[in-house]
Design a protein around this motif. Sequence first.
Motif, mmCIF file in Angstrom:
data_model
loop_
_atom_site.group_PDB
_atom_site.id
_atom_site.type_symbol
_atom_site.label_atom_id
_atom_site.label_comp_id
_atom_site.label_asym_id
_atom_site.label_seq_id
_atom_site.Cartn_x
_atom_site.Cartn_y
_atom_site.Cartn_z
ATOM 1 N N HIS A 131 26.374 -38.887 -8.952
ATOM 2 C CA HIS A 131 26.778 -39.354 -10.282
ATOM 3 C C HIS A 131 27.484 -38.263 -11.073
ATOM 4 N N ALA A 132 27.481 -36.962 -10.390
ATOM 5 C CA ALA A 132 27.697 -35.673 -11.102
ATOM 6 C C ALA A 132 29.383 -35.989 -11.706
ATOM 7 N N LYS A 133 29.620 -35.502 -12.939
ATOM 8 C CA LYS A 133 30.804 -35.366 -13.288
ATOM 9 C C LYS A 133 31.395 -33.967 -13.790
ATOM 10 N N ILE A 134 32.495 -33.686 -13.458
ATOM 11 C CA ILE A 134 33.223 -32.337 -13.960
ATOM 12 C C ILE A 134 34.336 -32.818 -14.844
ATOM 13 N N VAL A 135 34.402 -32.059 -16.111
ATOM 14 C CA VAL A 135 35.215 -32.365 -17.009
ATOM 15 C C VAL A 135 36.564 -31.251 -16.862
ATOM 16 N N VAL A 136 37.586 -31.732 -16.619
ATOM 17 C CA VAL A 136 39.019 -30.730 -16.413
ATOM 18 C C VAL A 136 39.935 -31.178 -17.583
ATOM 19 N N ALA A 182 33.777 -35.864 -23.785
ATOM 20 C CA ALA A 182 33.797 -36.264 -22.559
ATOM 21 C C ALA A 182 32.406 -35.754 -21.956
ATOM 22 N N VAL A 183 31.666 -34.881 -22.420
ATOM 23 C CA VAL A 183 30.598 -34.225 -21.881
ATOM 24 C C VAL A 183 29.371 -35.275 -21.862
ATOM 25 N N THR A 184 28.861 -35.728 -20.772
ATOM 26 C CA THR A 184 27.611 -36.637 -20.937
ATOM 27 C C THR A 184 26.285 -35.898 -20.096
ATOM 28 N N GLU A 185 25.439 -36.770 -19.934
ATOM 29 C CA GLU A 185 24.190 -36.235 -19.476
ATOM 30 C C GLU A 185 24.479 -36.124 -17.887
ATOM 31 N N ASN A 186 25.364 -36.736 -17.262
ATOM 32 C CA ASN A 186 25.778 -36.284 -15.770
ATOM 33 C C ASN A 186 26.864 -35.395 -15.731
ATOM 34 N N THR A 187 27.260 -34.893 -16.917
ATOM 35 C CA THR A 187 28.206 -33.565 -16.566
ATOM 36 C C THR A 187 27.592 -32.469 -16.143
ATOM 37 N N VAL A 188 28.312 -32.074 -15.137
ATOM 38 C CA VAL A 188 27.723 -30.758 -14.372
ATOM 39 C C VAL A 188 28.377 -29.547 -14.712
ATOM 40 N N ALA A 189 29.727 -29.812 -15.045
ATOM 41 C CA ALA A 189 30.518 -28.608 -15.286
ATOM 42 C C ALA A 189 31.834 -28.916 -15.964
ATOM 43 N N VAL A 190 32.377 -27.834 -16.631
ATOM 44 C CA VAL A 190 33.702 -27.798 -17.045
ATOM 45 C C VAL A 190 34.604 -26.951 -16.553
ATOM 46 N N LEU A 215 29.447 -24.946 -26.321
ATOM 47 C CA LEU A 215 29.336 -26.237 -25.927
ATOM 48 C C LEU A 215 28.642 -26.622 -24.720
ATOM 49 N N THR A 216 29.207 -25.827 -23.591
ATOM 50 C CA THR A 216 28.487 -25.887 -22.326
ATOM 51 C C THR A 216 26.996 -25.394 -22.070
ATOM 52 N N ARG A 217 26.858 -24.142 -23.116
ATOM 53 C CA ARG A 217 25.627 -23.859 -23.043
ATOM 54 C C ARG A 217 24.538 -24.542 -23.708
ATOM 55 N N GLU A 218 25.053 -25.267 -24.831
ATOM 56 C CA GLU A 218 23.905 -26.126 -25.323
ATOM 57 C C GLU A 218 23.942 -27.492 -24.637
ATOM 58 N N PHE A 223 30.174 -23.567 -17.069
ATOM 59 C CA PHE A 223 31.517 -23.306 -17.652
ATOM 60 C C PHE A 223 31.919 -22.653 -16.244
ATOM 61 N N MET A 224 33.048 -23.191 -15.587
ATOM 62 C CA MET A 224 33.882 -22.507 -14.477
ATOM 63 C C MET A 224 35.027 -22.207 -14.990
ATOM 64 N N ALA A 225 35.290 -21.108 -14.925
ATOM 65 C CA ALA A 225 36.725 -20.301 -15.322
ATOM 66 C C ALA A 225 37.578 -20.067 -14.128
ATOM 67 N N ASP A 226 38.596 -20.899 -13.963
ATOM 68 C CA ASP A 226 39.625 -20.600 -12.739
ATOM 69 C C ASP A 226 40.382 -19.302 -13.221
ATOM 70 N N GLU A 227 40.207 -18.125 -12.920
ATOM 71 C CA GLU A 227 40.901 -17.039 -13.346
ATOM 72 C C GLU A 227 41.689 -16.615 -12.021
ATOM 73 N N ILE A 228 42.217 -17.699 -11.016
ATOM 74 C CA ILE A 228 42.949 -16.940 -9.980
ATOM 75 C C ILE A 228 44.214 -16.503 -10.473
ATOM 76 N N GLN A 229 44.807 -17.031 -11.434
ATOM 77 C CA GLN A 229 46.203 -16.420 -11.778
ATOM 78 C C GLN A 229 45.830 -15.571 -12.989
ATOM 79 N N SER A 230 45.050 -15.725 -13.873
ATOM 80 C CA SER A 230 44.951 -15.064 -15.120
ATOM 81 C C SER A 230 44.126 -13.945 -15.195
ATOM 82 N N GLY A 231 43.234 -13.719 -13.886
ATOM 83 C CA GLY A 231 42.521 -12.765 -13.904
ATOM 84 C C GLY A 231 42.869 -11.368 -13.148
#
Length: 401
Positions: A131-136, A182-190, A215-218, A223-231
């Motif tokens: 039931h895991a959800k990831i918000v993108v 969009a974040v619910t109790e089943n959300t595992v990551a943004v 928000l993600t801490r609360e 919080f997963m940051a895709d820094e592939i191009q920006s990093g």
Amino acid sequence: MSTTTDAIRTADAHSAHTYHPLPVVVASADGAWMTDVEGRRYLDMLAGYSALNFGHGNRRLIDAARAQLERVTLTSRAFHHDRFAAFCAELAALCGKEMVLPMNTGAEAVETAVKTARKWGYEVKGVPDGHAKIVVAADNFHGRTTTIVSFSTDHDARDHFGPYTPGFEIVPYGDLTALAHAVTENTVAVLLEPIQGEAGVLVPPAGYLSGVRELTRERNVLFMADEIQSGLGRTGRTFACEHEGVVPDVYILGKALGGGVVPVSAVVADRDVLGVFKPGQHGSTFGGNPLACAVGLEVVAMLRTGEFQQRATELGDHLHRELGLLVGGGAVTAVRGRGLWAGVDIEPSRGTGREISEKLMELGVLVKDTHGSTIRLAPPLVISKEDLDWGLDQLRSVLGA
């Protein structure tokens, strides 16, 4: 018949048409310049989508690769090798984290992050299995594997590749309210790009990333940051998240981590996140190979000096000042970006992004279009101010500005 024409015709005949490259055939490169098969030089203002942050043929990286090539290039992860521990420890320290899971390509790193978040959600957060959800975010670009295109809003990347992988919720980029709903109790990551590159170098509103972090801490969400191009120096900081003082739970890295020499990517997080994996649950034959680690170690060492971040800041300020002068003059409608990275929206009457890119190619400058009338500028961080100004002069010439 020219060698350029020969090469392009052969490529068209024997390679799948997954790209529409400009009609230039590069034979060699050095620093910020590339030379084609007929000896014509071009200023590289794309840098392999940030894979070449340190320029073509960077001597430190080539020397590191050459030395490793003479020793050992691959062991698989069935055995330890003498570069692996140092690479993981040094990269983790650069990120301020505890553990590294090395892979090869950026898409592999994103897939790894998705698996990480789901496993963490089930085994640590306690989300019911399956039931895991990831918000993108809408207009994201995280790669083109079947799972990743399942949460893409780009029709070219997504259409006719279903059935699609479930478990993702898409919200507008930069909209903190929509994200919170969009974040619910089943959300595992943004999962977000701190700056959306493929979308046109979109910088989110001030306070957005810090709001996501709060928000993600609360909500007990990663919080997963895709820094592939920006990093790795592109925006003037080691990571683009730093511009808002944000440290995500998970860094997703690639492109410049391999210095434009070999594919190197990684997921970097603390032990309470990456520690969920056990032997046999994830892996890669080439992930963390000796050659990749040798090059990656040198990249980390170069970033520790701060030299490249400083160059991106100073030259980036200059780049954006000069581009800003074009806005409102009838040729450019908007400029976005940070550091040595810019998205330039061309007035449609002046041509499409592809047409502007082709005209710049004729003048010896290589850029890439995206989304109709937008071009992206992302030169290697080693570019000189004189070369950067020359490239901008060619852009002004093409635009009649």
